[in-house]
Write an enzyme that holds these catalytic residues in place. Structure first.
Site, mmCIF file in Angstrom:
data_model
loop_
_atom_site.group_PDB
_atom_site.id
_atom_site.type_symbol
_atom_site.label_atom_id
_atom_site.label_comp_id
_atom_site.label_asym_id
_atom_site.label_seq_id
_atom_site.Cartn_x
_atom_site.Cartn_y
_atom_site.Cartn_z
ATOM 1 N N ARG A 114 18.422 55.954 110.686
ATOM 2 C CA ARG A 114 17.745 54.955 111.520
ATOM 3 C C ARG A 114 18.513 53.639 111.525
ATOM 4 N NH1 ARG A 114 12.560 54.710 109.245
ATOM 5 N NH2 ARG A 114 11.969 56.435 110.543
ATOM 6 N N TYR A 115 18.822 53.152 110.334
ATOM 7 C CA TYR A 115 19.607 51.916 110.233
ATOM 8 C C TYR A 115 21.084 52.298 110.288
ATOM 9 C CZ TYR A 115 15.174 50.331 108.242
ATOM 10 O OH TYR A 115 13.859 50.048 108.041
ATOM 11 N N ARG A 118 22.613 53.229 106.628
ATOM 12 C CA ARG A 118 21.865 53.978 105.622
ATOM 13 C C ARG A 118 21.340 55.294 106.174
ATOM 14 N NH1 ARG A 118 17.929 49.197 105.031
ATOM 15 N NH2 ARG A 118 19.475 48.394 106.478
ATOM 16 N N CYS A 127 7.942 69.265 94.360
ATOM 17 C CA CYS A 127 7.693 68.154 93.428
ATOM 18 C C CYS A 127 6.899 68.707 92.246
ATOM 19 C CB CYS A 127 6.840 67.071 94.076
ATOM 20 S SG CYS A 127 7.483 66.467 95.638
ATOM 21 N N CYS A 131 1.437 64.584 95.080
ATOM 22 C CA CYS A 131 0.583 63.394 95.041
ATOM 23 C C CYS A 131 -0.313 63.392 96.277
ATOM 24 C CB CYS A 131 1.448 62.133 95.035
ATOM 25 S SG CYS A 131 2.803 62.237 93.862
ATOM 26 N N CYS A 134 0.719 61.263 99.274
ATOM 27 C CA CYS A 134 2.113 61.393 99.753
ATOM 28 C C CYS A 134 2.217 61.119 101.253
ATOM 29 C CB CYS A 134 2.627 62.798 99.447
ATOM 30 S SG CYS A 134 4.340 63.015 99.954
ATOM 31 N N ARG A 136 4.688 62.024 103.017
ATOM 32 C CA ARG A 136 5.370 63.167 103.663
ATOM 33 C C ARG A 136 4.597 64.457 103.469
ATOM 34 N NH1 ARG A 136 10.929 61.460 101.346
ATOM 35 N NH2 ARG A 136 11.280 59.638 102.658
ATOM 36 N N ASP A 295 0.890 53.973 103.852
ATOM 37 C CA ASP A 295 1.217 54.219 105.267
ATOM 38 C C ASP A 295 0.037 54.778 106.058
ATOM 39 O OD1 ASP A 295 3.876 53.439 105.048
ATOM 40 O OD2 ASP A 295 4.500 55.414 104.339
ATOM 41 N N ASP A 332 5.722 49.335 105.681
ATOM 42 C CA ASP A 332 6.711 50.102 106.445
ATOM 43 C C ASP A 332 6.085 50.356 107.809
ATOM 44 O OD1 ASP A 332 9.128 51.304 106.769
ATOM 45 O OD2 ASP A 332 8.955 52.587 105.004
ATOM 46 N N LYS A 339 10.811 48.032 107.425
ATOM 47 C CA LYS A 339 9.956 47.339 106.458
ATOM 48 C C LYS A 339 9.849 45.845 106.789
ATOM 49 C CE LYS A 339 10.784 50.437 102.588
ATOM 50 N NZ LYS A 339 11.752 51.364 103.213
HETATM 51 S S1 SF4 Z 1 4.956 60.996 96.683
HETATM 52 FE FE1 SF4 Z 1 5.303 62.933 97.802
HETATM 53 S S2 SF4 Z 1 7.496 63.295 97.641
HETATM 54 FE FE2 SF4 Z 1 6.965 61.775 96.086
HETATM 55 S S3 SF4 Z 1 6.612 62.979 94.223
HETATM 56 FE FE3 SF4 Z 1 4.631 62.674 95.214
HETATM 57 S S4 SF4 Z 1 4.361 64.484 96.510
HETATM 58 FE FE4 SF4 Z 1 6.505 64.397 95.950
#
Ligand code: SF4
Length: 379
Positions: A114-115, A118, A127, A131, A134, A136, A295, A332, A339
């Site tokens: 995008r930038y 980077r 993972c 989480c 998350c 994503r 987000d 973000d 950001k």
């Molecule tokens: S925030 Fe998402 S990508 Fe990061 S460790 Fe947790 S589940 Fe995995």
């Protein structure tokens, strides 16, 4: 005191060698209600969370991270990050599957550019802990999104061909779920590209599986130092003796450590909690880098806090902890806007003088101070 000494009854027969073996921890990830039943008292809400989010985003928690959870309190800040909630199934109009438009800016699969200088390099979908907040979750944990060797090679080739790329963030998923050899093959290949000046690694393993940070991994990371390693502690309870040891090892390997905390309602949206976390991180050599506004991703709205709350926390930190312990409070922007940083308002008033402006500032105690500001056009 470490988590082996305080491990739940269900793990009493596990040896210390197994408990501290990251592969054993990965193999014994807790995924279903019955896996958790021997470790904590699941609430009705958590049972409903399992059934109502099935198929949306997998549950996965290492025994280590489960051992940090309060077995009888469903509001435990660690528990809420690992166990599903029925709110995740609710949809709000403003939510987006890909809030940062990472998929829209992919010149090759798994690499967001995008930038100009980077790229974000997605190398795994796995993972140790999935989480619940998350950003994503649209793809993390989904076997269909696993990055193949061919895809990673294509990403590396893209970076080789684009001399504007000076900075590569290796991310996922969590790159430390890869074997040492596979991870080092990627980092080594990046180090071999002359125009890549900065290599970053985004990993939550120091939080969710600190045993992954082995001496042998750190010996190899030292060969490609410095790596800018950003991790993701959200609560002081996560800064265990094992986590501190992992951070120390990474420091010794020449990693430059930063923490990207996400502001989460009911977990850390409280000034004293953030202060406590940041003090512990500083003492372990990890600088609080970002405090990220949660987000607009699908299924995480119940974690979100107001911008005002974030600013109140920032206002509280300033003056009460050294500047190193005050992260940037960042939003973000959705759609790939990038950001932006939010800071409390300290400038209260400005009045025009003959040769300079007089500015009134408020300090962290709420006291006001007058400051003479040079104004170029007057001279
Ligand atoms: S925030 Fe998402 S990508 Fe990061 S460790 Fe947790 S589940 Fe995995």
């Amino acid at each position: 005191m470490n988590t082996y000494d305080t491990r739940p009854d269900a793990y009493q027969s596990v040896s210390l060698d197994d408990w501290t073996d990251w592969r054993w921890q990965q193999r014994h990830q807790l995924r279903a209600p019955e896996d958790f039943e021997g470790v904590l008292e699941l609430s009705d809400r958590e049972y409903r969370g399992f059934s109502q989010t099935e198929g949306d985003f997998r549950v996965g928690v290492t025994p280590y991270y489960a051992s940090l959870m309060d077995p009888s309190d469903p509001d435990c800040p660690v528990r809420r990050q690992g166990l599903p909630d029925p709110e995740e199934a609710r949809r709000a109009d403003f939510e987006r599957r890909d809030p940062l438009a990472e998929e829209e800016h992919m010149p090759v699969q798994g690499l967001t550019h995008r930038y100009p200088d980077r790229v974000l390099f997605y190398v795994t979908h796995h993972c140790p802990v999935f989480c619940r907040h998350c950003t994503r979750k649209r793809k993390v944990s989904d076997p269909k999104t696993a990055a193949s060797t061919g895809q990673i090679e294509q990403g590396l080739e893209y970076i080789r061909q684009n001399r504007d790329v000076r900075d590569v963030l290796v991310s996922g998923g969590d790159p430390l779920t890869l074997s040492d050899d596979r991870l080092m093959a990627i980092l080594g290949a990046l180090r071999d590209i002359d125009h890549v000046e900065v290599v970053r690694l985004g990993t939550r393993n120091p939080v969710t599986l600190p045993y992954r940070v082995t001496e042998s991994l750190c010996d190899r990371l030292a060969e490609v130092a410095p790596i800018y390693l950003n991790t993701h502690f959200n609560h002081p309870r996560e800064v265990t003796s094992e986590a501190q040891r992992a951070l120390r090892r990474l420091l010794s390997a020449g990693c430059v450590l930063g923490n990207q905390m996400v502001l989460l309602r009911g977990i850390n949206d409280d000034p004293e909690t953030v202060m406590d976390l940041n003090r512990r991180l500083l003492s372990a050599g990890c600088r609080p880098y970002y405090m990220l506004q949660c987000d607009m991703a699908q299924g995480i709205t119940h974690f979100r806090t107001s911008l005002r709350r974030g600013l109140e926390i920032m206002d509280h930190l300033r003056g009460r902890i050294a500047g190193m312990g005050v992260p940037d409070f960042v939003v973000d922007l959705p759609g790939g806007g990038g950001k932006v940083e939010l800071v409390p308002q300290y400038l209260e008033e400005r009045s025009r003088g003959d040769a300079f402006d007089e500015v009134v500032f408020r300090n962290w105690r709420g006291e006001t101070y007058r400051f003479a500001d040079i104004v170029e056009e007057y001279s």
